[in-house]
Design a protein around this motif. Structure first.
Motif, PDB file in Angstrom:
ATOM      1  N   PHE A  53      34.047  68.979  37.859  1.00 13.29           N
ATOM      2  CA  PHE A  53      34.183  69.467  39.231  1.00 13.29           C
ATOM      3  C   PHE A  53      34.919  68.421  40.044  1.00 13.29           C
ATOM      4  O   PHE A  53      34.516  67.254  40.082  1.00 13.29           O
ATOM      5  CB  PHE A  53      32.815  69.745  39.849  1.00 13.29           C
ATOM      6  N   ASP A  54      36.018  68.823  40.680  1.00 13.34           N
ATOM      7  CA  ASP A  54      36.791  67.936  41.542  1.00 13.34           C
ATOM      8  C   ASP A  54      36.212  68.020  42.947  1.00 13.34           C
ATOM      9  O   ASP A  54      36.428  68.997  43.667  1.00 13.34           O
ATOM     10  CB  ASP A  54      38.263  68.357  41.533  1.00 13.34           C
ATOM     11  N   GLN A  55      35.462  66.991  43.331  1.00 14.12           N
ATOM     12  CA  GLN A  55      34.752  66.998  44.599  1.00 14.12           C
ATOM     13  C   GLN A  55      35.712  67.063  45.790  1.00 14.12           C
ATOM     14  O   GLN A  55      35.452  67.746  46.783  1.00 14.12           O
ATOM     15  CB  GLN A  55      33.870  65.744  44.708  1.00 14.12           C
ATOM     16  N   SER A  56      36.836  66.367  45.714  1.00 16.50           N
ATOM     17  CA  SER A  56      37.758  66.292  46.847  1.00 16.50           C
ATOM     18  C   SER A  56      38.389  67.645  47.173  1.00 16.50           C
ATOM     19  O   SER A  56      38.607  67.975  48.337  1.00 16.50           O
ATOM     20  CB  SER A  56      38.846  65.255  46.584  1.00 16.50           C
ATOM     21  N   LYS A  57      38.670  68.441  46.149  1.00 22.68           N
ATOM     22  CA  LYS A  57      39.290  69.740  46.372  1.00 22.68           C
ATOM     23  C   LYS A  57      38.319  70.903  46.188  1.00 22.68           C
ATOM     24  O   LYS A  57      38.684  72.063  46.355  1.00 22.68           O
ATOM     25  CB  LYS A  57      40.485  69.930  45.430  1.00 22.68           C
ATOM     26  N   GLN A  58      37.070  70.568  45.827  1.00 24.33           N
ATOM     27  CA  GLN A  58      36.048  71.595  45.619  1.00 24.33           C
ATOM     28  C   GLN A  58      36.514  72.637  44.598  1.00 24.33           C
ATOM     29  O   GLN A  58      36.454  73.846  44.823  1.00 24.33           O
ATOM     30  CB  GLN A  58      35.687  72.276  46.946  1.00 24.33           C
ATOM     31  N   GLU A  59      36.977  72.120  43.454  1.00 24.15           N
ATOM     32  CA  GLU A  59      37.481  72.991  42.406  1.00 24.15           C
ATOM     33  C   GLU A  59      36.860  72.651  41.055  1.00 24.15           C
ATOM     34  O   GLU A  59      36.542  71.495  40.777  1.00 24.15           O
ATOM     35  CB  GLU A  59      39.005  72.883  42.294  1.00 24.15           C
ATOM     36  N   TRP A  60      36.691  73.677  40.230  1.00 25.79           N
ATOM     37  CA  TRP A  60      36.185  73.538  38.872  1.00 25.79           C
ATOM     38  C   TRP A  60      37.355  73.579  37.893  1.00 25.79           C
ATOM     39  O   TRP A  60      38.292  74.356  38.063  1.00 25.79           O
ATOM     40  CB  TRP A  60      35.230  74.687  38.529  1.00 25.79           C
ATOM     41  N   TRP A  61      37.264  72.736  36.861  1.00 27.35           N
ATOM     42  CA  TRP A  61      38.220  72.774  35.767  1.00 27.35           C
ATOM     43  C   TRP A  61      37.442  72.971  34.470  1.00 27.35           C
ATOM     44  O   TRP A  61      36.493  72.241  34.194  1.00 27.35           O
ATOM     45  CB  TRP A  61      39.023  71.474  35.692  1.00 27.35           C
ATOM     46  N   LEU A  62      37.845  73.964  33.689  1.00 27.12           N
ATOM     47  CA  LEU A  62      37.207  74.250  32.407  1.00 27.12           C
ATOM     48  C   LEU A  62      38.247  74.172  31.306  1.00 27.12           C
ATOM     49  O   LEU A  62      39.391  74.614  31.493  1.00 27.12           O
ATOM     50  CB  LEU A  62      36.586  75.655  32.409  1.00 27.12           C
ATOM     51  N   VAL A  63      37.853  73.616  30.158  1.00 25.12           N
ATOM     52  CA  VAL A  63      38.782  73.455  29.047  1.00 25.12           C
ATOM     53  C   VAL A  63      38.168  74.057  27.783  1.00 25.12           C
ATOM     54  O   VAL A  63      36.943  74.144  27.651  1.00 25.12           O
ATOM     55  CB  VAL A  63      39.117  71.960  28.838  1.00 25.12           C
ATOM     56  N   GLY A  64      39.020  74.463  26.863  1.00 30.52           N
ATOM     57  CA  GLY A  64      38.532  75.014  25.604  1.00 30.52           C
ATOM     58  C   GLY A  64      39.664  75.605  24.790  1.00 30.52           C
ATOM     59  O   GLY A  64      40.833  75.270  24.995  1.00 30.52           O
ATOM     60  N   TYR A  65      39.328  76.521  23.894  1.00 39.95           N
ATOM     61  CA  TYR A  65      40.331  77.141  23.028  1.00 39.95           C
ATOM     62  C   TYR A  65      39.902  78.569  22.697  1.00 39.95           C
ATOM     63  O   TYR A  65      38.714  78.911  22.779  1.00 39.95           O
ATOM     64  CB  TYR A  65      40.535  76.330  21.746  1.00 39.95           C
ATOM     65  N   PRO A  66      40.858  79.446  22.328  1.00 38.09           N
ATOM     66  CA  PRO A  66      40.506  80.823  21.978  1.00 38.09           C
ATOM     67  C   PRO A  66      39.532  80.871  20.812  1.00 38.09           C
ATOM     68  O   PRO A  66      39.516  79.981  19.959  1.00 38.09           O
ATOM     69  CB  PRO A  66      41.856  81.443  21.593  1.00 38.09           C
ATOM     70  N   ASP A  67      38.719  81.909  20.791  1.00 39.93           N
ATOM     71  CA  ASP A  67      37.748  82.097  19.719  1.00 39.93           C
ATOM     72  C   ASP A  67      38.477  82.106  18.369  1.00 39.93           C
ATOM     73  O   ASP A  67      39.304  82.992  18.122  1.00 39.93           O
ATOM     74  CB  ASP A  67      37.022  83.421  19.933  1.00 39.93           C
ATOM     75  N   PRO A  68      38.201  81.135  17.491  1.00 37.18           N
ATOM     76  CA  PRO A  68      38.905  81.073  16.199  1.00 37.18           C
ATOM     77  C   PRO A  68      38.719  82.313  15.341  1.00 37.18           C
ATOM     78  O   PRO A  68      39.545  82.596  14.479  1.00 37.18           O
ATOM     79  CB  PRO A  68      38.292  79.837  15.524  1.00 37.18           C
ATOM     80  N   ARG A  69      37.651  83.058  15.584  1.00 38.41           N
ATOM     81  CA  ARG A  69      37.420  84.277  14.807  1.00 38.41           C
ATOM     82  C   ARG A  69      38.400  85.382  15.187  1.00 38.41           C
ATOM     83  O   ARG A  69      38.618  86.326  14.419  1.00 38.41           O
ATOM     84  CB  ARG A  69      35.992  84.772  15.021  1.00 38.41           C
ATOM     85  N   LYS A  70      39.002  85.248  16.396  1.00 39.54           N
ATOM     86  CA  LYS A  70      39.917  86.274  16.877  1.00 39.54           C
ATOM     87  C   LYS A  70      41.376  85.820  16.847  1.00 39.54           C
ATOM     88  O   LYS A  70      42.284  86.641  16.737  1.00 39.54           O
ATOM     89  CB  LYS A  70      39.534  86.674  18.305  1.00 39.54           C
ATOM     90  N   ALA A  71      41.583  84.503  16.967  1.00 41.36           N
ATOM     91  CA  ALA A  71      42.951  83.974  17.007  1.00 41.36           C
ATOM     92  C   ALA A  71      43.445  83.708  15.591  1.00 41.36           C
ATOM     93  O   ALA A  71      43.846  82.591  15.246  1.00 41.36           O
ATOM     94  CB  ALA A  71      42.997  82.707  17.856  1.00 41.36           C
ATOM     95  N   ILE A  72      43.426  84.719  14.753  1.00 41.15           N
ATOM     96  CA  ILE A  72      43.769  84.568  13.341  1.00 41.15           C
ATOM     97  C   ILE A  72      45.217  84.100  13.159  1.00 41.15           C
ATOM     98  O   ILE A  72      45.504  83.225  12.335  1.00 41.15           O
ATOM     99  CB  ILE A  72      43.554  85.896  12.593  1.00 41.15           C
ATOM    100  N   TRP A  73      46.130  84.662  13.957  1.00 36.81           N
ATOM    101  CA  TRP A  73      47.547  84.323  13.776  1.00 36.81           C
ATOM    102  C   TRP A  73      47.810  82.835  14.009  1.00 36.81           C
ATOM    103  O   TRP A  73      48.660  82.233  13.363  1.00 36.81           O
ATOM    104  CB  TRP A  73      48.426  85.153  14.688  1.00 36.81           C
TER     105      TRP A  73
END
Length: 295
Positions: free
Chosen positions: A209-229
């Motif tokens: 959470f960026d307190q100065s801008k009051q914003e959330w940042w989330l990181v991750g990757y597509p579900d490997p079970r679905k991103a077969i290609w």
């Protein structure tokens, strides 16, 4: 996370590709404003990241030593703190400026009835090792039918914000991340009410959470079970980052400058966004300056 350990229940093509993905070599190539540093072997399975002045704090995930590592921007370890509790599945870390909050909240298999968060002084000077931190117990709702990788009570993100802790779900089942408010003063509490984010289109592995801008940042990757290609074409995890306003409205998503397994996220004092990426037998874990800013 080690796919050969974490995905024993998957079958068919998706399961095979997940197992093979742990053997791929990261193709992270820095461009202007970015940097990539190999982390030492002690942090091969880095599972969370905290920016601290010019340094960082990280740790390994399930089965790793119960040790916190403080290191600089060159990846050189400066301090270590061993804890007295077993590393069941450490996944995330946050801070209120005085204490660290370490989340032992990984629950891919779904069998856990309770999760734990450890409260550790930010200043390690004079602490006797192994240090025994305060422990918070988070009780999960009972569900005997919960199946591995088919539920939403697996958590790889923890954020301290405005005197509260927020656990954020990876959400294998619904694919919609949810946050749960916790009171850091209580030693035992129920998980409570789920507050959903707008769907970013990927599984969540860390947040800040960026307190100065009051914003959330989330990181991750597509579900490997679905991103077969992605796996068939050796495109890797295709990690992404999402930015939300304080009311959890999705503002933007961006592809990240790596194809590796991104597990950690933090914002430094200059508002630069950093990542940590889990390594494997062929390549080390990485510390990545993304070139993105929260300003």
């Amino acid at each position: 996370m080690k796919h050969s350990v974490r995905y024993p229940v998957l079958s068919g093509l998706a399961g095979i590709l997940l197992l093979l993905s742990g053997c791929s070599v990261s193709q992270t190539i820095p461009s202007e404003g970015q940097s990539v540093v190999a982390l030492p072997s002690q942090l091969l399975e880095t599972s969370g990241l905290l920016c601290l002045e010019q340094d960082f704090i990280s740790f390994n995930d399930s089965g790793g030593k119960p040790v916190l590592y403080r290191f600089d921007r060159n990846g050189d370890i400066k301090h270590q703190l061993q804890l007295s509790f077993r590393n069941s599945d450490w996944e995330a870390i946050s801070s209120d400026g005085e204490f660290l909050y370490l989340a032992d909240t990984g629950n891919n298999a779904g069998y856990k009835q309770a999760l734990f968060i450890y409260k550790v002084p930010l200043n390690w000077s004079g602490l006797k090792q192994p240090y025994r931190p305060e422990r918070m117990e988070i009780l999960l709702p009972e569900d005997k039918k919960r199946q591995p990788y088919q539920h939403d009570l697996d958590f790889e993100a923890l954020v301290y914000q405005q005197d509260s802790l927020w656990l954020i779900s990876k959400s294998w089942d619904s694919q919609i991340p949810k946050r749960y408010k916790l009171d850091p003063k209580l030693k035992q509490q129920q998980l409570g009410k789920a507050i959903p984010f707008a769907n970013p289109g990927f599984l969540i592995t860390d947040a800040v959470f960026d307190q100065s801008k009051q914003e959330w940042w989330l990181v991750g990757y597509p579900d490997p079970r679905k991103a077969i290609w992605a796996y068939l074409s050796n495109a890797g995890f295709q990690p992404q980052i999402a930015r939300y306003d304080k009311d959890l409205l999705l503002l933007e998503t961006k592809a990240l400058p790596t194809t590796g397994q991104v597990e950690g996220l933090c914002i430094d004092q200059d508002k630069q966004i950093w990542l940590s990426e889990e390594g494997n037998k062929q390549s080390p874990a990485l510390l990545i300056k993304t070139g993105f800013s929260s300003q």
